[in-house]
Design a protein around this motif. Structure first.
Motif, PDB file in Angstrom:
ATOM      1  N   HIS A  40      10.221 168.414 -49.127  1.00  0.00           N
ATOM      2  CA  HIS A  40      10.629 168.069 -50.718  1.00  0.00           C
ATOM      3  C   HIS A  40      11.280 169.484 -51.196  1.00  0.00           C
ATOM      4  N   HIS A  57      14.502 166.529 -45.736  1.00  0.00           N
ATOM      5  CA  HIS A  57      13.692 165.158 -46.200  1.00  0.00           C
ATOM      6  C   HIS A  57      14.472 164.194 -45.301  1.00  0.00           C
ATOM      7  N   HIS A  63      12.533 155.539 -47.381  1.00  0.00           N
ATOM      8  CA  HIS A  63      12.145 156.876 -48.148  1.00  0.00           C
ATOM      9  C   HIS A  63      13.120 157.926 -47.847  1.00  0.00           C
ATOM     10  N   CYS A 103      12.706 161.684 -55.020  1.00  0.00           N
ATOM     11  CA  CYS A 103      12.506 160.982 -53.794  1.00  0.00           C
ATOM     12  C   CYS A 103      11.913 159.675 -54.570  1.00  0.00           C
ATOM     13  N   HIS A 106       8.305 159.771 -53.712  1.00  0.00           N
ATOM     14  CA  HIS A 106       7.397 160.947 -54.152  1.00  0.00           C
ATOM     15  C   HIS A 106       7.909 161.367 -55.527  1.00  0.00           C
TER      16      HIS A 106
END
Ligand SMILES: [Fe+2]
Length: 112
Positions: A40, A57, A63, A103, A106
């Motif tokens: 990240h 990433h 994701h 994200c 996240h």
């Protein structure tokens, strides 16, 4: 400006006020913005008046990073990132500009 990512659907949300924000029936206020670490993180390459942003990433459907916001004070440039496409964004450099990114799994991060 405030940045949020819905923990359920991954929607990236940007607001100009501190009013309550909800998505998928959940209040998003109070989400913390984390300092970039590990995958990240955005890599910043400066060339003259331009910066190019990349990331390690993953960008799978499930994701992925979903937005980048770059700017300061009350002006930000917002880029919607495409799933399954590596991050590679070139922007005009902003002196003192801050980089935020989302994200879908996240939440929101701030590059350091
Ligand atoms: Fe992630």
């Amino acid at each position: 400006m405030k940045f949020y990512v819905c923990p359920i659907c991954g929607n990236g949300i940007i607001t100009t006020e501190n009013n309550p924000v909800t998505c998928c029936g959940q209040k998003l206020n109070g989400q913390e913005i984390k300092d970039a670490e590990g995958k990240h993180r955005l890599f910043v390459k400066e060339e003259g008046e331009k910066i190019t942003l990349t990331s390690e990433h993953g960008m799978t459907k499930e994701h992925h990073l979903n937005f980048i916001a770059y700017g300061k004070d009350n002006q930000y440039v917002v880029i919607k990132l495409d799933k399954e496409t590596p991050v590679n964004v070139t922007l005009s450099k902003i002196e003192g500009g801050e980089l935020y990114f989302g994200c879908n799994q996240h939440g929101v991060w701030k590059n350091n």
